[in-house]
Scaffold this motif. Sequence first.
Motif, mmCIF file in Angstrom:
data_model
loop_
_atom_site.group_PDB
_atom_site.id
_atom_site.type_symbol
_atom_site.label_atom_id
_atom_site.label_comp_id
_atom_site.label_asym_id
_atom_site.label_seq_id
_atom_site.Cartn_x
_atom_site.Cartn_y
_atom_site.Cartn_z
ATOM 1 N N ILE A 12 63.150 -60.125 45.750
ATOM 2 C CA ILE A 12 61.838 -60.175 46.407
ATOM 3 C C ILE A 12 61.881 -60.977 47.712
ATOM 4 O O ILE A 12 61.328 -60.532 48.735
ATOM 5 C CB ILE A 12 60.763 -60.741 45.454
ATOM 6 N N PRO A 13 62.513 -62.157 47.770
ATOM 7 C CA PRO A 13 62.537 -62.891 49.056
ATOM 8 C C PRO A 13 63.166 -62.081 50.185
ATOM 9 O O PRO A 13 62.691 -62.127 51.325
ATOM 10 C CB PRO A 13 63.370 -64.142 48.724
ATOM 11 N N GLN A 14 64.234 -61.349 49.887
ATOM 12 C CA GLN A 14 64.886 -60.548 50.924
ATOM 13 C C GLN A 14 64.025 -59.333 51.297
ATOM 14 O O GLN A 14 63.955 -58.952 52.466
ATOM 15 C CB GLN A 14 66.268 -60.077 50.443
ATOM 16 N N LEU A 15 63.370 -58.747 50.318
ATOM 17 C CA LEU A 15 62.494 -57.600 50.579
ATOM 18 C C LEU A 15 61.278 -58.016 51.405
ATOM 19 O O LEU A 15 60.776 -57.242 52.218
ATOM 20 C CB LEU A 15 62.047 -56.968 49.259
ATOM 21 N N GLN A 16 60.803 -59.226 51.210
ATOM 22 C CA GLN A 16 59.644 -59.705 51.958
ATOM 23 C C GLN A 16 59.998 -60.162 53.363
ATOM 24 O O GLN A 16 59.114 -60.334 54.200
ATOM 25 C CB GLN A 16 58.986 -60.861 51.202
ATOM 26 N N ALA A 17 61.286 -60.344 53.650
ATOM 27 C CA ALA A 17 61.713 -60.889 54.941
ATOM 28 C C ALA A 17 62.006 -59.803 55.980
ATOM 29 O O ALA A 17 62.420 -60.118 57.094
ATOM 30 C CB ALA A 17 62.961 -61.753 54.752
ATOM 31 N N THR A 18 61.762 -58.540 55.650
ATOM 32 C CA THR A 18 62.125 -57.455 56.554
ATOM 33 C C THR A 18 61.147 -57.320 57.714
ATOM 34 O O THR A 18 59.968 -57.658 57.605
ATOM 35 C CB THR A 18 62.167 -56.113 55.810
ATOM 36 N N GLU A 19 61.662 -56.782 58.819
ATOM 37 C CA GLU A 19 60.806 -56.494 59.975
ATOM 38 C C GLU A 19 59.922 -55.292 59.692
ATOM 39 O O GLU A 19 58.728 -55.285 59.996
ATOM 40 C CB GLU A 19 61.671 -56.219 61.204
ATOM 41 N N PHE A 20 60.511 -54.254 59.106
ATOM 42 C CA PHE A 20 59.757 -53.074 58.691
ATOM 43 C C PHE A 20 59.385 -53.243 57.224
ATOM 44 O O PHE A 20 60.087 -53.927 56.479
ATOM 45 C CB PHE A 20 60.607 -51.812 58.870
ATOM 46 N N PRO A 21 58.301 -52.626 56.764
ATOM 47 C CA PRO A 21 57.957 -52.749 55.347
ATOM 48 C C PRO A 21 59.099 -52.283 54.459
ATOM 49 O O PRO A 21 59.639 -51.192 54.631
ATOM 50 C CB PRO A 21 56.735 -51.830 55.206
#
Length: 333
Positions: free
Chosen positions: A142-151
């Motif tokens: 989740i932390p890496q998924l939330q850190a993206t520039e695009f959704p």
Amino acid sequence: MPSLRLARQANTTVRERRSTLVAVFVGGTSGIGEATAKELAKIIETPTIYIVGRNQAAGDRVTEDLRELNIRGSYHFINSDVSLLRYVDAACREIQNNERIVDLLFMTPGHLATRKNDTVEGLDNNHVLRYYARMRFIHNLIPQLQATEFPARVVTVLAAGKEGEIEESNFDLQASFSFGTAATYGATMNSLAMEYLASQHRSISFIHVFPGLVRTPLMRSSFGSFLGSMIGLFTRMMSISEQESGERNVFMATSTAYPPAAHAGGASNDGVSIAKAPTGKVGGGSYLLDFDGEDTTNPKLMESYREKEYPTKLWDHTMDIFQRILGPDTQAD
């Protein structure tokens, strides 16, 4: 929803929006996962792709194939038996040590099991592959998924639209097990979890897909070479190729038609309408899709589970399982 022609056309425009993408494929050493990884490698200028599986030779073959498709990409194989949650954690740590972000988590592990087979962690092997391991990958990343520039997007490929009646007392399949029960619980629990997670992590899209009949090695690996080949021959006219499945999955993994809840209200630039969540909300963040991207929600059934608070109860159960097996340091979302 899109024809194959429209999906292919939309896929060719993805690199106009983004030149890089970090993707994790769990169960990507054959079949649908492998085919989707290869199609993704074709359309992203400089992809970073992780393949998680337990067959080193197959992993090496897939990563080499990916390099041949796109030499500009970065490809990694993580050897891991994800039927054990402790090994899921180890695989996630390896990814997290290398990547600040993950744009796509695409999961296909599982097989056709006719009998119950508990692991040393006390859970049925295939139920872990179909549900618990997938949820553990999501929870950890989740932390890496939330850190993206695009959704970011999470795609779990199993049996959307094939949900059925399940009981809270049997979420782990320890009270009652059969081939049909396991299939129904896997499908229903994935759909309920996608809805719950989309409500908690509104910057991420969560998709559960039924891939349809795809011409993969699954039948041979599950039922043996002779019987598996006979089943494959019988179903050939009703099935699609691995390549077509990969192309359609790439569309669902990258199209703006499936936005996260936080981006609801926007427009799709892929020539199709914004999809509806199981709740009926357009752009609601979670989506139950057929192989071609069509909504396959059973509204009455999903509403009945919503009324009984099953999405929340299921996630509470999932976290209890994680804590029992992996220790008290496991944190709830």
